[in-house]
Design a protein around this motif. Structure first.
Motif: not given
Length: 463
Positions: A42-55
């Motif tokens: 689960g990814v919590v926090g979807l700002g700029g760094r959150g987008t990095d995590h998803l990728n």
């Protein structure tokens, strides 16, 4: 348990039964993954760094599945769902409340690219719910939280990795090994350099929160205040309620390397930090120029933050407008390290002849010869992906000692940033207990050890 006819139950077998029973209970509550199971993330926090995590995590389809996303912004959630569908061709579950995600039986682990003021509480809640955690740096927003995060990880036997990815960078690992082996002798001084060029954020008036943003949940543990553009998105770093300035943003990486290389355990005897916000006339509260010194008695650590134009230091060339790195000084030479690699220089007078020893200092002819110049290997500069892979491997191993930046490591680096900030804010040198990290003879400093939490977003004293 069934025992074959004629078998004898030994003390060893009793211990095996107890271990098996304990494992069964633990597995029932917090299932243990097999070697071939994909980790539901689960990814919590979807700002700029959150987008990095998803990728980044999407690049490990055999190790993990992006099972859920969560953010206080509806727009951010919609953007994240679309990204996941594009990258891995399935739709993740969507949450607006992180606690609901933590309670989901479908989630094994969580990654938390959140603002600093949320790191500790989110990590503790996740540990209590039986989830393993990757939390971004700095580990905590204050000194109290650092202690509580380690306590929660150990109590609930969770793998908690902090995003101090320097610990997974090959040339930094190699440099630290050389320091431990005595390449430059005994290290007596470590410097951290955070020369990150930034610009004034200007003024932003208070305004109603954008549609779809839960401002109350964004603030969480921080005190309620009106929304403004400068208090949201990236600029929350520059407000004391939500951030820790650049020493706790970029600087915590170099602080961690300083602590790693000096091999100093425990707390310093004292901390002195000076500086302030110069030139800029804007909403920012944190310093844009800061100098901190930590005295260990037998060694010293110093740290510099500058967001205004500044040259690099050491011997490495200026290749970018920002210069971040470390310099280690030993009695036999020095080591300079940055994202591009490291260099080692040794004194030509490591061993003095009787004749040299009798000479005045100015006549000995000491020089420093470069004996090592190692470049970063490809991929070293962006080490987040291998750092995340190390976390995923740790989730399977169930051994926090295999994590490159276990919570105890990340919490310590963050704590030194907090010590510096408290000294700078109070404008004086502070003495520190080497055993507890509390301030000696300063109630004012100890008042900043924790914060005034806002119900119900309270970091507990008992995790």
């Amino acid at each position: 348990m069934y025992w074959p006819k004629g078998s004898v139950m030994t003390h060893t077998s009793r211990r095996q039964i107890l271990r098996a029973a304990s494992a069964a209970i633990a597995t029932a509550q917090f299932p243990i993954l097999g070697a071939n199971d994909r980790i539901a993330l689960g990814v919590v926090g979807l700002g700029g760094r959150g987008t990095d995590h998803l990728n980044y995590y999407a690049d490990y389809p055999n190790d993990c599945r992006l099972a859920a996303v969560c953010d206080v912004s509806q727009t951010a959630r919609e953007r994240a769902v679309a990204l996941v569908q594009k990258r891995v061709n399935y739709r993740p579950s969507e949450f607006s409340d992180m606690r609901a995600l933590f309670d989901s039986k479908e989630i094994d682990a969580v990654t938390l690219p959140l603002p600093n003021h949320w790191h500790a509480l989110a990590t503790i809640w996740a540990c209590q719910a039986g989830k393993d955690v990757y939390v971004e740096k700095p580990a905590s927003h204050n000194l109290f939280e650092a202690v509580q995060m380690v306590a929660a990880a150990r109590k609930y036997q969770r793998m908690v990795q902090v995003g101090s990815q320097g610990r997974s960078i090959t040339h930094k690992q190699r440099a630290m090994q050389l320091l431990r082996e005595g390449m430059i002798g005994q290290v007596y001084h470590a410097r951290g350099l955070c020369y990150r060029r930034r610009f004034s954020i200007g003024h932003a008036p208070d305004a109603p929160p954008p549609a779809g943003l839960d401002w109350d949940r964004f603030l969480g543990p921080a005190q309620m205040k009106p929304y403004s553009r400068n208090k949201y998105a990236y600029n929350w770093h520059w407000f004391w309620d939500t951030g820790n300035g650049d020493i706790g943003n970029q600087g915590v990486h170099e602080m961690d390397i300083c602590l790693w290389g000096t091999q100093q355990g425990g707390w310093p005897l004292s901390v002195t930090s000076t500086g302030g916000k110069y030139i800029w006339k804007d909403d920012q509260q944190t310093p844009n120029t800061q100098h901190a010194v930590f005295d260990f008695g037998e060694a010293q650590l110093s740290f510099d933050v500058r967001n205004l134009p500044t040259p690099p230091e050491g011997l490495l060339p200026m290749k970018r407008r920002s210069f971040i790195g470390n310099i280690f000084y030993g009695d036999l030479g020095f080591l300079v390290i940055d994202p591009d690699g490291f260099q080692v220089y040794q004194s030509t007078l490591k061993t003095l002849s009787p004749e040299q020893a009798a000479m005045p200092d100015t006549q000995r002819g000491e020089k420093y010869e470069k004996i090592l110049d190692e470049k970063a290997v490809e991929g070293d500069e962006e080490a987040t992906k291998p750092h995340m892979k190390n976390f995923l491997d740790g989730v399977r191993s169930r051994d926090y000692r295999k994590l490159n930046a276990d919570i105890a490591i990340g919490a310590r680096a963050a704590s030194f940033c907090h010590l510096a900030n408290i000294s700078q804010r109070l404008g004086r040198t502070l003495r520190v207990s080497r055993s507890t990290g509390r301030f000696l003879d300063s109630e004012e400093a100890n008042a900043l050890y924790s914060r005034d939490y806002r119900e119900p977003y309270v970091v507990p004293t008992v995790v």
